[in-house]
Design a protein around this motif. Structure first.
Motif, PDB file in Angstrom:
ATOM      1  N   PHE A 296      48.740  -8.736 -45.837  1.00 25.07           N
ATOM      2  CA  PHE A 296      48.804  -9.741 -44.793  1.00 25.07           C
ATOM      3  C   PHE A 296      50.010  -9.455 -43.897  1.00 25.07           C
ATOM      4  O   PHE A 296      51.066  -9.031 -44.367  1.00 25.07           O
ATOM      5  N   ASP A 297      49.844  -9.723 -42.625  1.00 22.55           N
ATOM      6  CA  ASP A 297      50.931  -9.589 -41.647  1.00 22.55           C
ATOM      7  C   ASP A 297      51.777 -10.872 -41.676  1.00 22.55           C
ATOM      8  O   ASP A 297      51.905 -11.588 -40.693  1.00 22.55           O
ATOM      9  N   CYS A 298      52.352 -11.141 -42.839  1.00 21.06           N
ATOM     10  CA  CYS A 298      53.104 -12.383 -43.025  1.00 21.06           C
ATOM     11  C   CYS A 298      54.553 -12.168 -42.587  1.00 21.06           C
ATOM     12  O   CYS A 298      55.034 -11.046 -42.507  1.00 21.06           O
ATOM     13  N   PRO A 299      55.250 -13.259 -42.277  1.00 18.27           N
ATOM     14  CA  PRO A 299      56.685 -13.124 -42.018  1.00 18.27           C
ATOM     15  C   PRO A 299      57.406 -13.051 -43.359  1.00 18.27           C
ATOM     16  O   PRO A 299      57.154 -13.891 -44.222  1.00 18.27           O
ATOM     17  N   SER A 300      58.238 -12.051 -43.565  1.00 14.49           N
ATOM     18  CA  SER A 300      58.498 -10.945 -42.667  1.00 14.49           C
ATOM     19  C   SER A 300      58.552  -9.675 -43.502  1.00 14.49           C
ATOM     20  O   SER A 300      58.676  -9.744 -44.712  1.00 14.49           O
ATOM     21  N   GLY A 301      58.466  -8.524 -42.849  1.00 18.07           N
ATOM     22  CA  GLY A 301      58.572  -7.248 -43.535  1.00 18.07           C
ATOM     23  C   GLY A 301      57.358  -6.358 -43.434  1.00 18.07           C
ATOM     24  O   GLY A 301      57.479  -5.173 -43.072  1.00 18.07           O
ATOM     25  N   PRO A 302      56.130  -6.842 -43.744  1.00 21.65           N
ATOM     26  CA  PRO A 302      54.986  -5.926 -43.754  1.00 21.65           C
ATOM     27  C   PRO A 302      54.729  -5.206 -42.441  1.00 21.65           C
ATOM     28  O   PRO A 302      54.390  -4.019 -42.445  1.00 21.65           O
ATOM     29  N   ARG A 303      54.883  -5.878 -41.313  1.00 17.44           N
ATOM     30  CA  ARG A 303      54.635  -5.213 -40.032  1.00 17.44           C
ATOM     31  C   ARG A 303      55.602  -4.052 -39.832  1.00 17.44           C
ATOM     32  O   ARG A 303      55.198  -2.964 -39.381  1.00 17.44           O
ATOM     33  N   GLU A 304      56.878  -4.255 -40.160  1.00 14.19           N
ATOM     34  CA  GLU A 304      57.853  -3.172 -39.990  1.00 14.19           C
ATOM     35  C   GLU A 304      57.643  -2.068 -41.014  1.00 14.19           C
ATOM     36  O   GLU A 304      57.722  -0.888 -40.691  1.00 14.19           O
ATOM     37  N   MET A 305      57.388  -2.452 -42.270  1.00 13.51           N
ATOM     38  CA  MET A 305      57.169  -1.448 -43.307  1.00 13.51           C
ATOM     39  C   MET A 305      55.994  -0.548 -42.978  1.00 13.51           C
ATOM     40  O   MET A 305      56.034   0.667 -43.216  1.00 13.51           O
ATOM     41  N   THR A 306      54.914  -1.138 -42.447  1.00 15.09           N
ATOM     42  CA  THR A 306      53.700  -0.374 -42.185  1.00 15.09           C
ATOM     43  C   THR A 306      53.652   0.203 -40.776  1.00 15.09           C
ATOM     44  O   THR A 306      52.628   0.785 -40.393  1.00 15.09           O
ATOM     45  N   GLN A 307      54.746   0.067 -40.013  1.00 15.76           N
ATOM     46  CA  GLN A 307      54.809   0.538 -38.628  1.00 15.76           C
ATOM     47  C   GLN A 307      53.623   0.000 -37.824  1.00 15.76           C
ATOM     48  O   GLN A 307      52.813   0.748 -37.285  1.00 15.76           O
ATOM     49  N   ASP A 308      53.552  -1.320 -37.779  1.00 15.35           N
ATOM     50  CA  ASP A 308      52.507  -2.019 -37.015  1.00 15.35           C
ATOM     51  C   ASP A 308      51.102  -1.666 -37.491  1.00 15.35           C
ATOM     52  O   ASP A 308      50.151  -1.644 -36.704  1.00 15.35           O
ATOM     53  N   GLY A 309      50.972  -1.404 -38.792  1.00 15.83           N
ATOM     54  CA  GLY A 309      49.652  -1.132 -39.343  1.00 15.83           C
ATOM     55  C   GLY A 309      49.226   0.311 -39.302  1.00 15.83           C
ATOM     56  O   GLY A 309      48.074   0.617 -39.642  1.00 15.83           O
ATOM     57  N   ARG A 310      50.112   1.214 -38.943  1.00 12.29           N
ATOM     58  CA  ARG A 310      49.742   2.640 -38.927  1.00 12.29           C
ATOM     59  C   ARG A 310      49.734   3.234 -40.330  1.00 12.29           C
ATOM     60  O   ARG A 310      49.000   4.193 -40.594  1.00 12.29           O
ATOM     61  N   ASP A 311      50.575   2.680 -41.233  1.00  7.98           N
ATOM     62  CA  ASP A 311      50.724   3.271 -42.570  1.00  7.98           C
ATOM     63  C   ASP A 311      50.013   2.475 -43.660  1.00  7.98           C
ATOM     64  O   ASP A 311      50.101   2.823 -44.845  1.00  7.98           O
ATOM     65  N   ALA A 312      49.340   1.397 -43.295  1.00  9.53           N
ATOM     66  CA  ALA A 312      48.579   0.576 -44.242  1.00  9.53           C
ATOM     67  C   ALA A 312      47.657  -0.323 -43.427  1.00  9.53           C
ATOM     68  O   ALA A 312      47.817  -0.445 -42.209  1.00  9.53           O
ATOM     69  N   LEU A 313      46.710  -0.960 -44.089  1.00  6.41           N
ATOM     70  CA  LEU A 313      45.844  -1.914 -43.401  1.00  6.41           C
ATOM     71  C   LEU A 313      46.591  -3.235 -43.266  1.00  6.41           C
ATOM     72  O   LEU A 313      46.951  -3.856 -44.263  1.00  6.41           O
ATOM     73  N   LEU A 314      46.822  -3.666 -42.037  1.00  7.29           N
ATOM     74  CA  LEU A 314      47.581  -4.878 -41.747  1.00  7.29           C
ATOM     75  C   LEU A 314      46.597  -5.963 -41.319  1.00  7.29           C
ATOM     76  O   LEU A 314      45.926  -5.831 -40.291  1.00  7.29           O
ATOM     77  N   ILE A 315      46.524  -7.030 -42.114  1.00  5.05           N
ATOM     78  CA  ILE A 315      45.526  -8.083 -41.930  1.00  5.05           C
ATOM     79  C   ILE A 315      46.203  -9.327 -41.351  1.00  5.05           C
ATOM     80  O   ILE A 315      47.302  -9.696 -41.790  1.00  5.05           O
ATOM     81  N   PRO A 316      45.600 -10.001 -40.368  1.00  2.00           N
ATOM     82  CA  PRO A 316      46.198 -11.241 -39.859  1.00  2.00           C
ATOM     83  C   PRO A 316      46.529 -12.205 -40.991  1.00  2.00           C
ATOM     84  O   PRO A 316      45.698 -12.436 -41.885  1.00  2.00           O
ATOM     85  N   ALA A 317      47.716 -12.748 -40.969  1.00  2.00           N
ATOM     86  CA  ALA A 317      48.196 -13.590 -42.069  1.00  2.00           C
ATOM     87  C   ALA A 317      47.240 -14.751 -42.326  1.00  2.00           C
ATOM     88  O   ALA A 317      46.852 -15.469 -41.404  1.00  2.00           O
ATOM     89  N   GLY A 318      46.834 -14.904 -43.580  1.00  3.67           N
ATOM     90  CA  GLY A 318      46.019 -16.028 -43.995  1.00  3.67           C
ATOM     91  C   GLY A 318      44.541 -15.909 -43.689  1.00  3.67           C
ATOM     92  O   GLY A 318      43.765 -16.802 -44.040  1.00  3.67           O
ATOM     93  N   ASP A 319      44.106 -14.842 -43.045  1.00  6.37           N
ATOM     94  CA  ASP A 319      42.706 -14.686 -42.641  1.00  6.37           C
ATOM     95  C   ASP A 319      41.911 -14.126 -43.827  1.00  6.37           C
ATOM     96  O   ASP A 319      41.890 -12.924 -44.078  1.00  6.37           O
ATOM     97  N   GLN A 320      41.220 -15.017 -44.539  1.00  3.06           N
ATOM     98  CA  GLN A 320      40.534 -14.609 -45.764  1.00  3.06           C
ATOM     99  C   GLN A 320      39.331 -13.712 -45.483  1.00  3.06           C
ATOM    100  O   GLN A 320      39.053 -12.790 -46.249  1.00  3.06           O
ATOM    101  N   GLU A 321      38.624 -13.970 -44.410  1.00  4.70           N
ATOM    102  CA  GLU A 321      37.473 -13.129 -44.085  1.00  4.70           C
ATOM    103  C   GLU A 321      37.926 -11.722 -43.697  1.00  4.70           C
ATOM    104  O   GLU A 321      37.316 -10.717 -44.107  1.00  4.70           O
ATOM    105  N   ALA A 322      39.017 -11.644 -42.918  1.00  3.19           N
ATOM    106  CA  ALA A 322      39.547 -10.335 -42.539  1.00  3.19           C
ATOM    107  C   ALA A 322      40.068  -9.587 -43.767  1.00  3.19           C
ATOM    108  O   ALA A 322      39.965  -8.358 -43.845  1.00  3.19           O
ATOM    109  N   LEU A 323      40.603 -10.325 -44.728  1.00  2.00           N
ATOM    110  CA  LEU A 323      41.072  -9.695 -45.966  1.00  2.00           C
ATOM    111  C   LEU A 323      39.898  -9.079 -46.718  1.00  2.00           C
ATOM    112  O   LEU A 323      39.989  -7.941 -47.205  1.00  2.00           O
TER     113      LEU A 323
END
Length: 379
Positions: A296-323
């Motif tokens: 999840f793109d939760c606050p805070s850390g995952p977006r920076e760790m994954t470089q805006d989703g380039r290094d992992a699948l970044l899912i909108p925070a809390g979006d169960q269907e997208a998960l």
């Protein structure tokens, strides 16, 4: 350089692990480091420390008092005397309650002080109104205040105006993790693959969302199982959710592990579904061990760790269907898993390796007036 480093305890925990890593690294490069756990119950040191670190328990210097106000004042007095005796070049402090105590106890001593928030203070619920007020009053006395992710900066500046200097500094990867075996990403002897998650079984981690998402895709990927390591108050509710889904044979809650890296290295993919994090070490460690990750793109850390989703699948925070769709994409595409695993491991090992983070700390020491310039020969 002489460093007094204060942290609440040295029990198992993310802040404690980082404290042990930094204190040991500074001591091994030649700095004089006194690590001071402030918890009145003392406890033990869970993480290995360099023998060059001076471990000093504040509890050993505190007298017994049944009056909380007297005990608090005595703690400030003992801390102030400790700093006067040690005469450090700089004080480093972890966690809001310790930071406030340090700033109150050392006010007027003119020792450069760096205080470090270990959660995202803009969304954390761990600090009550009194502690938030004291933070608002005292943080302007610090030489530097740090947060762990860039996404925390703007909100925290509004929460605590008047801070002299606000810096972002991430956690380092433990050096010994870089020697650990990368996840093999092949089925185990029983032909099973494992999606893994790890953390306290509490509401903040939102493991119920992960169980629900896995339940939606489990029939399409019959060779995959979900393993959630950790313990906590929601064990009963999560166990019931798994039973209601009819997946007790494929979703397990084995409890807390003493070897998290060993377990991660046996997995085939990793998921983080938290509502909020300060800086999720477990995601960083999973990526470093070569696991393809969905988070999840939760606050805070995952977006920076994954470089805006380039290094992992970044899912909108809390979006169960997208998960659920993210899990489907990850579990169903071996090529994608291999690409994310290799790319993520290379990326975080470069950006969060201990020497890189130590260099950023030296920049903070320069900022605080302790060093004139970073000494790269000592990194």
């Amino acid at each position: 350089m002489k460093i007094v480093f204060l942290v609440s305890s040295m029990n198992a925990g993310g802040a404690e692990r980082v404290a042990a890593t930094l204190a040991s690294a500074w001591a091994e490069r030649g700095d004089t480091v006194t690590l001071v756990p402030t918890y009145k119950g003392k406890g033990t040191c869970f993480y290995p420390l360099s023998p060059r670190v001076n471990l000093l328990w504040l509890a050993d210097r505190l007298g017994a008092s049944g009056n909380p106000l007297v005990a608090g004042i005595n703690k400030l007095r003992v801390l102030r005397n400790l700093v006067k005796t040690e005469k450090p070049d700089v004080i480093v402090s972890f966690l809001t309650n310790v930071n406030v105590m340090v700033l109150l106890g050392t006010h007027g001593l003119d020792t450069p002080t760096i205080v470090c928030e270990r959660t995202n203070p803009a969304v954390s619920v761990s600090s009550g109104p009194v502690l938030k007020f004291l933070r608002w009053c005292t943080y302007r006395w610090a030489s530097v205040v740090t947060v762990q992710a860039q996404s925390s900066v703007a909100a925290f500046r509004k929460m605590v105006p008047g801070i002299r200097s606000l810096a972002v500094i991430p956690n380092p990867l433990p050096p010994e993790l870089l020697d650990a075996q990368l996840a093999p990403r092949v089925p185990n002897a029983q032909g099973r693959r494992h999606l893994m998650a790890m953390g306290r079984l509490v509401e903040q981690k939102q493991f119920q969302f992960l169980i629900q998402a896995f339940s939606k895709v489990a029939a399409d990927y019959p060779d995959w199982d979900l393993v959630i390591w950790g313990d906590g108050p929601l064990r009963g509710a999560l166990t019931q959710q798994i039973a209601d889904a009819g997946l007790a044979s494929r979703i397990t809650l084995p409890g807390r592990t003493e070897g998290p890296w060993d377990e991660l290295a046996r997995a085939d993919a990793f998921a983080l579904t938290s509502a909020v994090e300060g800086f999720p070490n477990v995601l960083l460690e999973a990526m470093a061990l070569g696991l393809p990750c969905v988070t999840f793109d939760c606050p805070s850390g995952p977006r920076e760790m994954t470089q805006d989703g380039r290094d992992a699948l970044l899912i909108p925070a809390g979006d169960q269907e997208a998960l659920a769709q993210g899990l489907k994409k990850l579990l169903g595409d071996a090529g994608l898993r291999d690409a994310l695993a290799a790319q993520g491991a290379t990326s975080v090992r470069r950006r969060y390796a201990l020497p890189a983070v130590l260099e950023r700390w030296d920049e903070l020491f320069v900022q605080a007036g302790v060093l004139t310039q970073p000494n790269k020969e000592r990194l």
